[in-house]
Scaffold this active site. Structure first.
Site, PDB file in Angstrom:
ATOM      1  N   GLY A  13      -5.289 -71.478 -18.693  1.00 38.76           N
ATOM      2  CA  GLY A  13      -6.686 -71.542 -19.121  1.00 38.76           C
ATOM      3  C   GLY A  13      -7.495 -72.358 -18.122  1.00 38.76           C
ATOM      4  O   GLY A  13      -7.027 -72.643 -17.000  1.00 38.76           O
ATOM      5  N   ALA A  15      -8.137 -75.461 -17.925  1.00 38.33           N
ATOM      6  CA  ALA A  15      -7.536 -76.721 -17.483  1.00 38.33           C
ATOM      7  C   ALA A  15      -6.449 -76.457 -16.443  1.00 38.33           C
ATOM      8  O   ALA A  15      -6.464 -77.042 -15.344  1.00 38.33           O
ATOM      9  CB  ALA A  15      -6.957 -77.475 -18.684  1.00 38.33           C
ATOM     10  N   ALA A  45     -14.168 -68.203 -25.019  1.00 39.12           N
ATOM     11  CA  ALA A  45     -15.246 -69.172 -25.238  1.00 39.12           C
ATOM     12  C   ALA A  45     -16.598 -68.465 -25.134  1.00 39.12           C
ATOM     13  O   ALA A  45     -16.822 -67.652 -24.239  1.00 39.12           O
ATOM     14  CB  ALA A  45     -15.149 -70.309 -24.226  1.00 39.12           C
ATOM     15  N   GLY A  48     -20.644 -71.988 -24.242  1.00 38.58           N
ATOM     16  CA  GLY A  48     -20.793 -72.434 -22.863  1.00 38.58           C
ATOM     17  C   GLY A  48     -20.283 -73.834 -22.608  1.00 38.58           C
ATOM     18  O   GLY A  48     -19.416 -74.334 -23.324  1.00 38.58           O
ATOM     19  N   GLU A 115     -26.968 -76.056 -29.135  1.00 40.44           N
ATOM     20  CA  GLU A 115     -25.922 -75.960 -30.157  1.00 40.44           C
ATOM     21  C   GLU A 115     -25.970 -77.173 -31.077  1.00 40.44           C
ATOM     22  O   GLU A 115     -26.655 -78.161 -30.792  1.00 40.44           O
ATOM     23  CB  GLU A 115     -24.547 -75.823 -29.490  1.00 40.44           C
ATOM     24  CG  GLU A 115     -24.370 -74.448 -28.848  1.00 40.44           C
ATOM     25  CD  GLU A 115     -23.033 -74.240 -28.171  1.00 40.44           C
ATOM     26  OE1 GLU A 115     -22.054 -74.892 -28.544  1.00 40.44           O
ATOM     27  OE2 GLU A 115     -22.993 -73.403 -27.250  1.00 40.44           O
ATOM     28  N   ASP A 223       2.086 -75.562 -28.723  1.00 38.06           N
ATOM     29  CA  ASP A 223       3.359 -75.767 -28.006  1.00 38.06           C
ATOM     30  C   ASP A 223       3.386 -77.069 -27.211  1.00 38.06           C
ATOM     31  O   ASP A 223       4.397 -77.779 -27.196  1.00 38.06           O
ATOM     32  CB  ASP A 223       3.632 -74.615 -27.021  1.00 38.06           C
ATOM     33  CG  ASP A 223       3.817 -73.281 -27.711  1.00 38.06           C
ATOM     34  OD1 ASP A 223       3.751 -73.245 -28.950  1.00 38.06           O
ATOM     35  OD2 ASP A 223       4.025 -72.279 -27.008  1.00 38.06           O
ATOM     36  N   HIS A 244     -14.620 -74.338 -37.210  1.00 37.52           N
ATOM     37  CA  HIS A 244     -15.917 -73.805 -36.780  1.00 37.52           C
ATOM     38  C   HIS A 244     -16.587 -73.199 -38.006  1.00 37.52           C
ATOM     39  O   HIS A 244     -15.948 -72.470 -38.761  1.00 37.52           O
ATOM     40  CB  HIS A 244     -15.718 -72.748 -35.694  1.00 37.52           C
ATOM     41  CG  HIS A 244     -16.991 -72.441 -34.945  1.00 37.52           C
ATOM     42  ND1 HIS A 244     -18.057 -71.800 -35.534  1.00 37.52           N
ATOM     43  CD2 HIS A 244     -17.360 -72.694 -33.667  1.00 37.52           C
ATOM     44  CE1 HIS A 244     -19.036 -71.676 -34.646  1.00 37.52           C
ATOM     45  NE2 HIS A 244     -18.638 -72.212 -33.503  1.00 37.52           N
ATOM     46  N   ARG A 290     -20.850 -80.212 -36.396  1.00 39.03           N
ATOM     47  CA  ARG A 290     -20.007 -79.120 -36.880  1.00 39.03           C
ATOM     48  C   ARG A 290     -19.215 -79.478 -38.130  1.00 39.03           C
ATOM     49  O   ARG A 290     -19.034 -78.656 -39.024  1.00 39.03           O
ATOM     50  CB  ARG A 290     -19.049 -78.745 -35.739  1.00 39.03           C
ATOM     51  CG  ARG A 290     -18.576 -77.357 -35.812  1.00 39.03           C
ATOM     52  CD  ARG A 290     -17.841 -76.994 -34.554  1.00 39.03           C
ATOM     53  NE  ARG A 290     -18.710 -76.415 -33.553  1.00 39.03           N
ATOM     54  CZ  ARG A 290     -18.271 -76.005 -32.366  1.00 39.03           C
ATOM     55  NH1 ARG A 290     -17.001 -76.136 -32.054  1.00 39.03           N
ATOM     56  NH2 ARG A 290     -19.101 -75.466 -31.510  1.00 39.03           N
ATOM     57  N   HIS A 351     -10.547 -74.143 -35.514  1.00 40.60           N
ATOM     58  CA  HIS A 351     -11.127 -73.784 -34.209  1.00 40.60           C
ATOM     59  C   HIS A 351     -10.629 -74.657 -33.062  1.00 40.60           C
ATOM     60  O   HIS A 351     -10.350 -74.160 -31.970  1.00 40.60           O
ATOM     61  CB  HIS A 351     -12.650 -73.917 -34.323  1.00 40.60           C
ATOM     62  CG  HIS A 351     -13.410 -73.579 -33.077  1.00 40.60           C
ATOM     63  ND1 HIS A 351     -13.388 -72.314 -32.524  1.00 40.60           N
ATOM     64  CD2 HIS A 351     -14.222 -74.330 -32.281  1.00 40.60           C
ATOM     65  CE1 HIS A 351     -14.156 -72.305 -31.444  1.00 40.60           C
ATOM     66  NE2 HIS A 351     -14.661 -73.525 -31.266  1.00 40.60           N
ATOM     67  N   ARG A 386     -15.449 -83.207 -32.248  1.00 41.68           N
ATOM     68  CA  ARG A 386     -15.948 -82.835 -30.920  1.00 41.68           C
ATOM     69  C   ARG A 386     -17.365 -82.275 -30.988  1.00 41.68           C
ATOM     70  O   ARG A 386     -17.685 -81.454 -31.843  1.00 41.68           O
ATOM     71  CB  ARG A 386     -15.029 -81.759 -30.316  1.00 41.68           C
ATOM     72  CG  ARG A 386     -15.517 -81.192 -29.009  1.00 41.68           C
ATOM     73  CD  ARG A 386     -14.536 -80.170 -28.473  1.00 41.68           C
ATOM     74  NE  ARG A 386     -14.465 -78.998 -29.302  1.00 41.68           N
ATOM     75  CZ  ARG A 386     -15.088 -77.846 -29.046  1.00 41.68           C
ATOM     76  NH1 ARG A 386     -15.848 -77.718 -27.974  1.00 41.68           N
ATOM     77  NH2 ARG A 386     -14.945 -76.821 -29.855  1.00 41.68           N
ATOM     78  N   LEU A 392     -14.823 -77.345 -22.703  1.00 33.38           N
ATOM     79  CA  LEU A 392     -14.654 -76.774 -21.361  1.00 33.38           C
ATOM     80  C   LEU A 392     -14.995 -77.837 -20.316  1.00 33.38           C
ATOM     81  O   LEU A 392     -14.339 -77.950 -19.270  1.00 33.38           O
ATOM     82  CB  LEU A 392     -15.535 -75.537 -21.199  1.00 33.38           C
ATOM     83  CG  LEU A 392     -15.208 -74.362 -22.145  1.00 33.38           C
ATOM     84  CD1 LEU A 392     -16.244 -73.240 -21.990  1.00 33.38           C
ATOM     85  CD2 LEU A 392     -13.819 -73.797 -21.877  1.00 33.38           C
TER      86      LEU A 392
END
Ligand code: FAD
Ligand code: SIN
Length: 537
Positions: A13, A15, A45, A48, A115, A223, A244, A290, A351, A386, A392
């Site tokens: 991904g 990261a 995603a 953004g 957001e 994992d 979410h 959220r 989420h 978060r 991201l």
């Protein structure tokens, strides 16, 4: 089979790929990924990447919003580091070829989304499919780089640690714990490959699949946390699972998110009778943090007995909606929902994992040579909840910092011969003929977590969940040792362990804060609980 490399990166991904591109300047990099390379949460995603790029915004505002969202548990130093590095990381992505949406006035300025929890427009995006565009660009860069090899359908089973080598008589000295790669299942031929590495990076993403309903793709089975915990890493704040507020509610839709950016562009939440309800819960209404919005929807559904609430953006013009949210528009249309003229049925779903492997400001864990970056890590940025689109960003910032720090460690490790790891021992394992047990246990864990360890918890529910998960773990232990490993079985073992860790942290925290809400302790208790819940084996 053995493969030697300077850097082993587990996960492809944002990261893992960002780290690999930087690390390749100082050594060889093997990226292993358990499915196709783009099958990551990153790829899905939507909203953004939050970053201060507008002159009307400031680092202070972004820091303040992040701290508020984190409800007292963010590490201010980490928040400062991440927020201040944001603009550089965005610039770098643009240099890598990421096409972010621009203002339609021809100025070339980035178009910024809004957001929940943000006091300013600051979300850099590519329409409503930012992750797909970022993943595409990073994968292209990786493909061009001769020092990086990607191994698809390769799943990490466990880390090779010094104590394992000592136990098997390969190393005799007893100093601090260190990591030297991982055992990896090659799903194409069922063989276990020993990847021997001087530096190992866990970048395995989140754990949404532990819950029955989630926005996450199938790879998100926790994992990395499970592998790390078994090896002895410290894990923190696992009780803070982010739900979410708005995932598409439709019997045939699997894991489809309706971005918070829809509310950022004016979308309004309605109950089954068409009434707005968010003003009852928070002054920021539909754009509240959220955790608040998800909990408010939960309460509304509990009161009304309805199965979903609705997100209405029909007051914006059809042209605007189709241009700004093309993927959401097209996807909903597949289920005969025209979002330009109909409210969208939505429910909350698991989420994002705010907790994870504890790291320092460079992504280093408490085990030498072992790093954790991206969603799998708990860096201190998110605290108890978060802030939207900070994930991201965090992955980009920590990938860079971990690459810089581990380059130094790599040089220190260069003199150590890498050929001493034992091959995987599969004992007397045979093929399982009862995969139905695995499927059944998978389902039971996900239902248990959804019903008892969800948005609202109680001591009784947590205790019930613990008993069920412990029973399943006993069954898994029998299976794991008696049968040849498969991805399903390995993932089952991991989701069971991560479920246990979530329940443990949730049971430890005797208050309600951010994403953790316990009816038996409905208040925040700063005196005793303004701290992380840290556990290790
Ligand atoms: P991922 O991108 O999930 O990659 C994990 C990788 O690890 C995958 O390649 C996987 O195959 C591999 N892997 C896992 N286990 C193993 C194993 N055992 N062996 C080998 N490989 C393994 N965040 C934002 O900031 N902004 C957004 O707009 C946003 N929108 C989102 C929308 C959706 C639908 C979802 C699900 C998440 C969203 N998020 C968003 C969160 C964000 O996308 C993720 O937190 C982030 O992409 C995680 O990146 P990562 O590199 O850590 O992990
Ligand atoms: C979204 O687009 O709503 C997801 C943003 C995030 O998870 O940060």
């Amino acid at each position: 089979m053995e493969i030697m490399t300077d850097y082993l990166v587990i996960g492809s991904g944002i990261a893992g790929l960002s780290f690999a591109l930087k690390a390749a300047k100082s050594g060889t990099v093997a990226i292993i990924t358990k499915k196709e390379r783009m099958e990551t949460s990153t790829n899905y995603a939507q909203g953004g990447i939050a970053s201060v790029v507008d002159i009307n915004d400031s680092f202070d505002f972004h820091v303040r919003d992040t701290l508020k969202s984190g409800d007292g548990l963010c590490n201010k130093k980490i928040v400062d580091i991440v927020v201040k590095d944001g603009p550089e990381r965005i610039k770098e992505l643009i240099q890598f070829g990421v096409n972010f949406s621009q203002m339609s006035d021809g100025s070339g300025d980035l178009e910024l989304g809004m957001e929940g929890g943000h006091s300013k427009r600051r979300v850099v995006h590519t329409k409503d499919h930012t992750g797909r565009e970022v993943e595409r660009a990073l994968l292209e860069k990786v493909k061009e780089n001769k020092k990086i090899t990607v191994y698809e359908d390769h799943m990490a089973i466990d880390l090779i640690t010094k104590s394992k080598l000592i136990k098997r008589g390969i190393i005799s000295s007893e100093t601090s714990e260190s990591c030297w790669g991982a055992y990896v299942l090659n799903e194409d031929n069922g063989q276990v490959v020993t990847f021997i590495a001087r530096i190992t990076v866990i970048a395995t993403g989140g754990a949404g699949k532990i819950y029955l309903y989630t926005s996450n793709p199938d790879i998100a089975t926790g994992d990395g946390v499970a592998i790390g915990y078994r090896a002895g890493v410290k894990v923190a704040n696992m009780e803070f699972v982010q739900f979410h507020p708005t995932c598409l509610y439709h019997p045939l839709a699997k894991n489809f998110l309706i971005s918070e950016a829809v509310r950022g562009e004016g979308g309004i939440l309605l109950d089954g009778r068409g009434n707005r309800f968010m003003e009852k819960y928070h002054p920021m209404k539909d754009l509240a943090f959220r955790d608040v919005v998800a909990r408010s929807i939960y309460l509304e559904l509990k009161k009304s007995g309805d199965e979903c609430v609705y997100l209405d953006i029909t007051h914006r013009s059809p042209d605007f909606i189709k241009e700004r949210f093309p993927s959401i528009y097209e996807n909903c249309l597949k289920y005969h929902i025209d979002i330009t003229s109909q409210p969208i049925p939505v429910v909350p779903a698991a989420h994002y994992m705010c907790g994870g492997i504890m790291t320092d400001e460079n992504g280093a864990t408490n085990i030498k040579n072992l790093y954790a970056i991206g969603e799998v890590a708990c860096t201190g940025l998110h605290g108890a909840n978060r802030l939207a689109s900070n994930s991201l960003l965090e992955a980009l910032v920590f990938a860079k910092r971990a690459a810089e720090r581990s380059e130094k460690e790599l040089l220190e490790n260069m003199h150590i011969p890498l050929s001493k790891a034992p091959l995987w021992d599969c004992g007397g394992a045979t093929d399982s003929e009862e995969m139905i047990v695995v499927t059944h246990n998978w389902d039971e864990i996900r239902r248990t977590m959804w019903n008892y360890v969800g948005i609202v918890r109680t001591n009784k529910r947590l205790a019930r969940a613990r008993t069920r998960i412990e029973n399943i773990q006993a069954e898994i232990r029998e299976y794991y040792w008696d049968f040849i490993v498969t991805r399903d079985l390995l993932e089952l073992r991991n989701i069971a362990l991560v479920a246990e860790l979530i329940i443990t942290c949730a049971s430890m925290r005797k208050e309600s804060r951010g994403l953790h809400y316990n009816l038996d302790y409905p208040e925040k208790d700063d005196e005793h609980w303004k701290r992380n819940t840290v556990i290790w084996k």
